[in-house]
Design a protein around this motif. Sequence first.
Motif: not given
Lengths: 335, 794, 182
Positions: B26, B28-29, B31, B198-199, B245-246, C51, C122, C124
Motif C-alpha cells: 500500500y 505507506e509501505d 520506502k 487505510e488513511s 488501496v485500503g 514497519r 481491500c 487493509f
Amino acid sequence: MILYDFDYERPGTLQEAMSLLRNSGVDARLLAGGTDLLPNMRVQNLKPALLISLGAIAPMPPQAGEDGSIRIDALSRLADLENSDFIRREIPLLAESAHAVGGNQIRQSATLGGNLCQETRCLHLNQEHDYQFAAPCYKRGGDCCYPYPGNKPGSCWSVYMSDTAPALIALGAEVEILGEEGTRSVPAERLFSGNALTPLLIARSEMIRSLIVPAAPAGFGWGYHKSTLRGGLEFAMANMAVTLRLEDDGETCAAARIVVGAVSEGPLRASSAERKLVGKALTAELLSEAADDASDEINPLPHHGFTRNYLRENIRVYLRRTLTAALERASGGII
Amino acid sequence: MSELNFVGKSFKRKDGPDKVTGRAVYSEDVKLPGTLIGRILRSPHPHARIVGIDTSKARALPGVKGVITVEDTKGVKHGFVETPRYPADQEVLARGKVVHVGEEIAAVAAVDAITAQRALALIEVEYEILPAVFDAERAMDPSAPEIHPSHPKVKEEYANIGGKSEGGWGDVERGFAESHYVREDRFESQVRTHGYLESQVTLAHWEGDKLNVWTSSMGNFVKRAKLAKTLDLPYSAVRIHKTYVGGTFGGKIDLFSHEYCAARLSILTGRPVRIVASREEIFSAFRHAQPLIVEVKTGVKKDGTILAQQMRVINDAGAYRGSGVVVVFLAWGFTMAPYRCPNLKYEGFSVYTNYSVRAPQRGHGCPKVRFAIESQLDMIAEALGIDPIAIRLRNARQPGEELPNGDNVHNGNLPACIRMAAEKSELLKKYGQARKTPQTGHLRRGIGIGISAYFGGSLVYPNSSGVMVKMNDDGSAIVLTGAIDVGQGSETIIAQIVAEELAVGMDDVKLISSDTDATPQDIGAWVSGMTYITGNAARQAAGNAREKLIQVAAEQMKVPVEDLWVENKEVFNRRHPEQRMSYAQVFAASVATRRGDTIVGEGFWRTMRDEPTHPSLATTKGRWTENYAFSAQVAEVEVDIETGEAKLVKAYTVHDCGFPINPALVKGQVDGQVSMALGHAFLEEVLTKNGYTLNPNWLDYRMPTIHNMAASEDADVITEEYRVGQPYRTKEVGEGLVSGILAAMGNAVYDATGVRLYSTPFAPDRILDGLKKLQLKQAAEIRETTTEMQWSQP
Amino acid sequence: MNHLHSQAAEDAAGQAHNGSKRRSRCIALNINGELHEITVQPRKMLIEVIRETVGLTGTKGSCLSGTCGACTVLLSGRPVLSCITLAVECEGKEIRTVEDLAQGGKLNALQEAFLDQGAVQCGFCTPGMLMSATALLERHEKPSLAQIKKGLEGNLCRCTGYNAIVDAVLQVSDQGVLPVMK
C-alpha cells in the motif's frame, strides 16, 4: 505515534518503581497496560517526562484469604481475569465487567488497576488538539470548557468510564494502595473524588496494589450491564452493576448495592433506591420501582452524543433488567 | 456460444495471497531513502480572512527542508467538477481566506515527524474571524454570511448556492389535482464518512523531470490529470504508480491538497516527501458524504398509481463546490429511474456551508433519495389500504421501457426483483404482524422493503478504458490495465474475462495495473463502471489477441479462420479436433512469419459510444447511461421498545446486476453494502459543533463492528437473459445496494413499532420518543372514544 | 540508512528543543523468530519499529490510537495493538506478525480459509484480523459465534460486513462451512 520525547525506566521490583515515582523529580507516570495512558499521551492530554514501566513485575495470581475474600493483583490483565475459571466461578461479576471492556486486544494489555486509573473522557478531549480545540481546557490545565462554556474554573464534566469500577463497588471491594507510608486500604467507592479534573483520590506517589473482594455471602445475586450502541469495542453510554443479598427466607432483601458508571465524573451509587429494597420482599414491581428511583436519583451527564433524557431511560430499563437478573441469581434461578 | 469456463464462476482473488501474507504494498509501505515527512497546517477557524502568514521561523528550524503556502503554488484551481458552468473553484492551499475548519494553509517537509510538528507550530497566521454558517437552509437566506457568491445562473434570491439542477416532465399541478391522495413529507440525513481503513497517504518523488507518486487513490488517471494541471506539468511528467488501496468508498477520488503538497515539496526539496493524514485529520478536514434534505410531494390514484411527484432537494455541500452539484443532479436520476411517473418536477440546490468539502460516497445521494421516496410510498400504501408489494409493482418500470430522457432500461427487471424479494422474505406473511396481534416482551420484529435503481459507467473523465493483452511466447498472457483494485476485485474479474476469451488458465493471466505510465488510460474505480467498461475493454483486447492467434494458426494449418477455435491454450480445428497448435507454437510462427509480430491484443470501451458528452448537470438533459441496474431489498429488524435500540437482523437483496462475472465477489459487494447501510440506519454520524468535528475517531464515530453483522442473502434475478450470446452483459453492483436496504430498514422499524422516522440515523432516543408520542396519541384516542361512548349513552 | 539518518536528526532536533538528550535504549526484539538488535527512543511504538526499522510492512497502521485493530500482532501469544504498545516494553517477548503465518511459501489453513470465503476485499484490516483470529483459534479449537465475535470485536472491517470473516473462522475450525471460492 507520540510526538515528544520522554524517559523510560523499567524497574525489576515494585519498591524500585515506587522509589522512582517519588524521587524522579519530574512528572512521572506508572505504565502498566498503557491502553489509556499512551493514547492520552498521543493527543498530549498527558505529557509525563518519565514513564516507569511495571512490565517487568509479574502479577500474582488471585488468592483466596482465610475469610473467603479474594485478593486480585492490580497488575492482572483484564483478559486473564475474564478467562480465569477461578474468577468466573468466584467473582463472576468482576469477570463479566472485565469481559465488557474495549475490544479483545485492549483487554489483553490493560490491567485492572489501570482500568480503574483511566482518565475521564469527553468528545473534546478524545482527539488531537492541533487545530481543533487547540487552546487547553480546564482538564488540560487551561482556562476554558468547550462543551460547557459557562463552566467555572475547576469545573469539568468529562465522564469517568471504567467498566470494572461499578462492579468492584457493588462487590464491596477494598482497594489496597501502595504509597510512601506503606499500604493503605479504602473501599472501592472511596477511590473517586467526583471531580473530573482529579477523578481518583490517589496521590501521584501512590499506586493501586490490589483489590480485595469479600466472599460472596449466602443468598447473593449480581447483575451487570454495559450499554453501548454497538455491543462492543466502544466505551459505555452507561454501565451498571448491582448486587443483592437475600435473607434466609429467600425473599427479603438483606442488602443491595446499585452502582451506575460512565455517566458522571465517577461511579454513582443509587442509595435511595438501595434503601427502598432493603428489608422488603423483592417483587418484580419493587425492582421496577427501584430502577425508576435510581434513574431519577442519578443525574447523568449528557456525553458522547447521548442526551440526558435518553441516558435516564436507558439506565431505568437496564437497571430493572439487571436487578431482575440479580434476584434470579440470588434465589438460585440462574447462576 | 460455447460453455463458459471462467466468467460466472467464483474464482479466488488474484490479489488474495499478497493480502493475507502482508506482501501487498500500500502507499505507506513504499520506502524511499531520504524521505522527508510532510505535514499540513490547517485552519483552526470555520471562516476567517487570512491577514498574514509568516513562515520564517518554521523555515529557520533545523531539520526543516521546505515550507509552502499558496504563494509557492502556480495558483491553478481545481474542482471535482470542471465544466464551463461549474469551473474549478478551489486552490490547493487557502488564498486570502479559509472557509472551513481544517482547510489547508501551509505545508512543511522536515527530516522527521517531530520536526515537522514543531515547524507547524512555528508558522504564524493572523486571522480576522468572519461570521460562519453551518446549516444549509440558513445559509440560503440572503442575510446569511456569504461563503462564496451564489452561482450567477441561479435565479432565486438565495445566498451561497453552489449550483442547481432541475428536471421534470408533464404538469405536476394537474397531476396533483387529478390525484385521489396527495401527501407531502420531509426527510433528513446525517453526515457520514466513508470509513476507509487505510488513511490518506501520499509519497511523491521528483526526479528532475519526472514526478513519481504513490497515493491512496481510486482513479490514478484522474489523480494524474489534476496533479499535472495544478503543478503545471505535462501529463507525461507525472507518474502515478500502482499500490494496493485500503478502501475508498468514494472518499479518495479527486485531488486532495496533501497530494499536491507532497508533490510540490518534493519538487522544491529534491527529496521524496511523504504525507500521512491522521484519522483526526481525515474526520475533521477531509471529505465526507453529503447530507440531504429531501422534500417530496406525491399524488396517487386510488389504486396507488403515481400521478405526480415533486421533489426539492437541498444539499449541505460544504465550503467548496466539491461533488455537491453532482449529488443534486444524480438525486434527480435516483428519483426518476425506478418508477413511472407521468408528471414529475425536480429541483435540487447545492448549498455552501462552512464545513469541509464533500465527496461522493458509495451511492452518491441515492440512499437519501430512496429513503425518502420509499418511506413515503409505504405511508401512501397504508393510507390506501394497499400492501407495500402491490404499490411497488403497480409503479415499477418494466423491462424495455424507455425513460423520458431517451435512456432505455433494456433487460432491467425491477418487477422481477420486487416479486422475488417478497417471495424469498415472505414479506406479506410477516408484514404488519407486530402491529396487529397482541405482543408480549420488549422485542418487536418488523419487516420492510425498499427498491432502487443505479447507473453504471456514466461519462466522466477520462470517459473510457483501454486494455492491452500481450501474449508471452509460452502461451500465457500479460494484461495491461489502468484499473485499480480498491478491494472490489477488479483484477480478479479482468483476469477471468481474459482467461475466458483466450481460453487460458487463471494462473496464465498476470496483470500489470493502475500505473499511469505502464498501462492504458482507465476510468477508475468510481461511477460504478469498472466491470462494465474496463471489463469490456479487457474482453475486446483478449478477443483481439485471440483473433490474431487464430489468424496465424489458420495460415499455418491452412484452414479457414471460421473453422478454428481455442481451448486450453491451443488453437484447434473444429472439424478435425485432433488438428491443433499450442499458443507457444502459434506465437513462434507469428514471430517467424509475420515480421516479428508478438501478438498484442488491444481493446477499449466507453459507455454510450454515440453520445458525445455527459448530460447537463444543470438541466439534467441528455443521455445518462445504457446501464440501469435495479434492486429490491427487504430488511427484518428487531426493536427493543423499552430502550429504543434497534438492529438489522436479516437482509434480503434481489438485484439485477447483469451477468455476475464472479458471484462470490458480487456477494461480497452485497454484504459490504448491507453493512454500510445498517451503519447509516442505526449507528453512524459525524457530530459537529460550529464547524468543529466532535468525534474524529473510531470509538466515537460508530462504524459497524462484528457484533452488528446481519444475516445477508442475495439473489440475481435474470442471469440467464444476460448470458445469452456475447457479451455476457454486466451492469453495476457496487453502489446501488446501500439504498433500498436503508429505506427497507426505516419501513421495518415502522412495521415493528408504528414509529415513522423521517431522519437517519434511527437512534434509540428517536425511536423511544416516537413510541412515547404514539402512546400519548393512543391514550388520547382512547379518551376520545370513551367520551364519545359516554355521550352516546342514554 | 534512512532510519539512522532520520533518528540522528530527530535526536539533534530533540536536543535543541529540550536542552537535554533523551536516552535511547538498545533492545533486542524477537520478531517472527529473528532477533533484531535496535536502538530506539522510548516513545517509539512497536508498529513503528516493525514497519520502519525492521521493514516488515505487513502490519498496518490505521488509527494509531488503539481503536481499530489493523495493527494487531501477537505478543507472547496475546493479540495486542502495536500502535499503542511501546517497543521498549516488548523486549524478551515473542512478537509474531502476519509475515509469520505462511511457512515455506505456503499459506496456512486460516489464510486459505480467508481466501476461500471471500473474507478479504481491500485487505487493509486483513493482517490484524488474521492475527486476532490466530489468537482466537489458539484459545478455542472450535469457537462459538459468540466467542468469534468477542475475539474479533476489536478489528474493524469496512468492506465485508464481517459475514465472510466469520465463515472463514468457521471453515478453518471445521464447523461445517465449505469454501465458496475456488
